[in-house]
Design an enzyme around this catalytic site. Structure first.
Site, mmCIF file in Angstrom:
data_model
loop_
_atom_site.group_PDB
_atom_site.id
_atom_site.type_symbol
_atom_site.label_atom_id
_atom_site.label_comp_id
_atom_site.label_asym_id
_atom_site.label_seq_id
_atom_site.Cartn_x
_atom_site.Cartn_y
_atom_site.Cartn_z
ATOM 1 N N SER A 194 11.854 -32.233 -19.385
ATOM 2 C CA SER A 194 11.665 -33.593 -18.923
ATOM 3 C C SER A 194 10.888 -33.641 -17.736
ATOM 4 O O SER A 194 9.872 -33.168 -17.584
ATOM 5 C CB SER A 194 13.280 -34.256 -18.874
ATOM 6 O OG SER A 194 13.332 -35.594 -18.556
ATOM 7 N N GLU A 311 13.621 -38.395 -29.298
ATOM 8 C CA GLU A 311 13.756 -38.359 -27.865
ATOM 9 C C GLU A 311 14.600 -39.391 -27.297
ATOM 10 O O GLU A 311 15.564 -39.482 -26.437
ATOM 11 C CB GLU A 311 12.406 -38.282 -27.131
ATOM 12 C CG GLU A 311 11.642 -37.009 -27.474
ATOM 13 C CD GLU A 311 11.868 -35.658 -26.472
ATOM 14 O OE1 GLU A 311 12.980 -35.951 -25.500
ATOM 15 O OE2 GLU A 311 11.383 -34.812 -26.617
ATOM 16 N N HIS A 401 16.701 -36.667 -26.565
ATOM 17 C CA HIS A 401 16.212 -35.928 -25.436
ATOM 18 C C HIS A 401 17.258 -34.975 -24.777
ATOM 19 O O HIS A 401 18.420 -35.229 -24.835
ATOM 20 C CB HIS A 401 15.730 -36.774 -24.388
ATOM 21 C CG HIS A 401 15.214 -36.364 -23.232
ATOM 22 N ND1 HIS A 401 13.715 -36.117 -23.053
ATOM 23 C CD2 HIS A 401 15.424 -36.427 -21.866
ATOM 24 C CE1 HIS A 401 13.702 -35.714 -22.144
ATOM 25 N NE2 HIS A 401 14.339 -35.953 -21.176
#
Length: 482
Positions: A194, A311, A401
């Site tokens: 990320s 995600e 995610h």
């Protein structure tokens, strides 16, 4: 086996860590001086040396931050820090206890950079324990860096991208000191997820840090860097809320807790589609002259890069997705600048999905998957692509995610992983992914064929496979016009 003491000497002094089950741990090592007082909103500087032996058995304090709220707070681990403990720029090292023996060959190294949208997270999070990598012959380093207003404000009279500058200092520290822990300074891989993936990409993109990097692993990392005006929207909005100018002097006169409170109020109710601006990397001649989306194309270090299939499902609840109407989706497509060709492709690729789910896929591709594919298409150096597709049974997350982290760290039993993946996640898949990441760090290749020339992607699932780029029509619709 009990816990034993172990010592290592670096340029700042001698450290006392611990050994458990053949793994040495040295925690909370300063790689830069505390960035407060006269050093607040300034570049990181070398820490002071110490005399005697410094205890290195506890993590250093986290950077100032508030915990996640709502559903995200239930799914992701959180830290809390108001900046009272100032010595936040610390690193941690896990290594095989045998790595420092005179007969041992220097081991490959990985520098892990945590995520958290540039304003949350820390190396002390349980799921980031480096034991599994050290167990498999890698010296694992993790580091904290400045977050939020302290690390990513765009101020008129202060250096930009200070959080990135901290990570660059951690990389230089690793290069200079890792031999004391049995690591090879010529074999450092940078790895992040990320925002941490974005920072890893930025390190590879910078002319000064690129030569220190032997390889890179980017998990779900945004690859763009905004112009200073756009990156500074959050800073200007905070300054207005606080009634001060957007200058170093004005921000340094406020406590970290005051800045955190203002940011919390500013961001209340925001989502990836609407609300307050978030912190971004800024293009900057000194700290990031070129966005990673462009710079990675010419970087020669081997690259492992990928995303998760769904995600967006971490950011939107199933109920929120179900409530998105076709009209709202059209507005979302306009706001995200989703090409019409991509919208048509989503209808074909996901015929049974709802309007919200297709919009979520568009968000995933616009933010992450399209830039990743464009980078992989342009690179001539070894590039390996993956997609994590295993579906979590928790709260409609799918392959959301951050779900891959428990697999990458081979830590499915960790509470952080159980919270997001459940208690019955497939252990063979975790071992497969972790082994691939170790091979990438050790050998510069994870064990499947490169992306080029056939646009090959490793899809990780209960039955993993290497195949042509999934959903290529949709992601190719994002290509810039030639």
């Amino acid at each position: 086996m009990g816990i034993e003491a172990v010592e290592a000497t670096i340029s700042s002094g001698t450290l006392r860590g611990s050994v458990t089950d053949g793994i040495s741990r040295f925690l909370g090592i300063p790689y830069a001086a505390a960035p407060f007082g006269p050093r607040r909103f300034q570049l990181p500087v070398t820490p002071d040396a110490w005399t005697g032996v410094r205890e290195a058995t506890q993590f250093g304090p986290a950077a100032p931050q508030t915990p996640y709220r709502g559903r995200t707070g239930q799914l992701l681990p959180s830290l809390t820090s108001d900046g009272t403990d100032e010595d936040i720029l610390t690193a941690n090292v896990w290594a095989p206890a045998s790595a420092t023996e005179s007969t041992s060959e220097p081991l490959p190294v990985v520098l892990w950079i945590h995520g958290g949208a540039f304003e949350r997270g820390g190396s002390s999070i349980t799921g980031y324990d480096g034991t599994s990598f050290a167990r498999d012959g890698v010296v694992f380093v993790s580091a904290n860096y400045r977050l939020g207003s302290e690390g990513f404000s765009v101020l008129d009279d202060a250096p930009r991208n200070l959080g990135l500058e901290d990570v660059a200092a951690a990389l230089r520290w690793t290069h200079a000191e890792i031999a004391a822990f049995g690591g090879d300074p010529s074999r450092i891989t940078v790895m992040g997820e990320s925002a941490g993936g974005a920072l890893a990409a930025a390190l590879v993109s910078r002319p000064d840090t690129r030569p220190l990097i032997a390889g890179a692993i980017i998990e779900s990392g945004p690859l763009d860097a905004a112009d200073p005006k756009r990156a500074g929207r959050v800073t200007r909005a905070l300054a207005k809320r606080l009634g001060v100018p957007a200058t170093r002097e004005a921000f340094a006169a406020l406590s970290p807790a005051e800045l955190l409170a203002a940011r919390t109020a500013q961001a209340a109710g925001s989502s990836p589609l609407r609300g307050a601006p978030g912190f971004l990397l800024a293009r900057d001649p000194a700290s990031l002259p070129e966005a990673p989306r462009t710079a990675l194309a010419t970087a020669t270090a081997p690259l492992l890069i990928g995303t998760n299939t769904d995600e967006y499902r971490l950011w939107f609840t199933p109920d929120a997705l179900a409530k998105i109407t076709p009209w709202q989706a059209r507005l979302g497509h306009l706001a995200l600048r989703i090409p019409r060709g991509a919208v048509r492709a989503y209808r074909a690729d996901f015929p049974d999905a709802g309007t919200g789910a297709r919009l979520g896929q568009a968000l995933t591709d616009a933010m992450l998957r399209a830039p990743m594919t464009q980078v992989a298409d342009r690179r001539t150096s070894p590039t390996f692509a993956y997609e994590f597709a295993w579906q979590s049974p928790i709260d409609g997350l799918g392959a959301g995610h951050a779900l891959e982290l428990g697999f990458v760290f081979d830590g499915l039993e960790n509470p952080d992983s159980v919270r997001i993946a459940g208690d019955a996640a497939p252990r063979p898949l975790a071992r497969e992914m972790h082994d691939a990441w170790v091979r990438m760090i050790r050998d510069g290749a994870p064990g499947w064929e490169p992306f080029a020339p056939g646009r090959r992607v490793r899809v990780f699932d209960v039955d993993s496979r290497t195949m042509p780029l999934p959903r290529a029509e949709a992601v190719d619709a994002f290509r810039p016009a030639s």
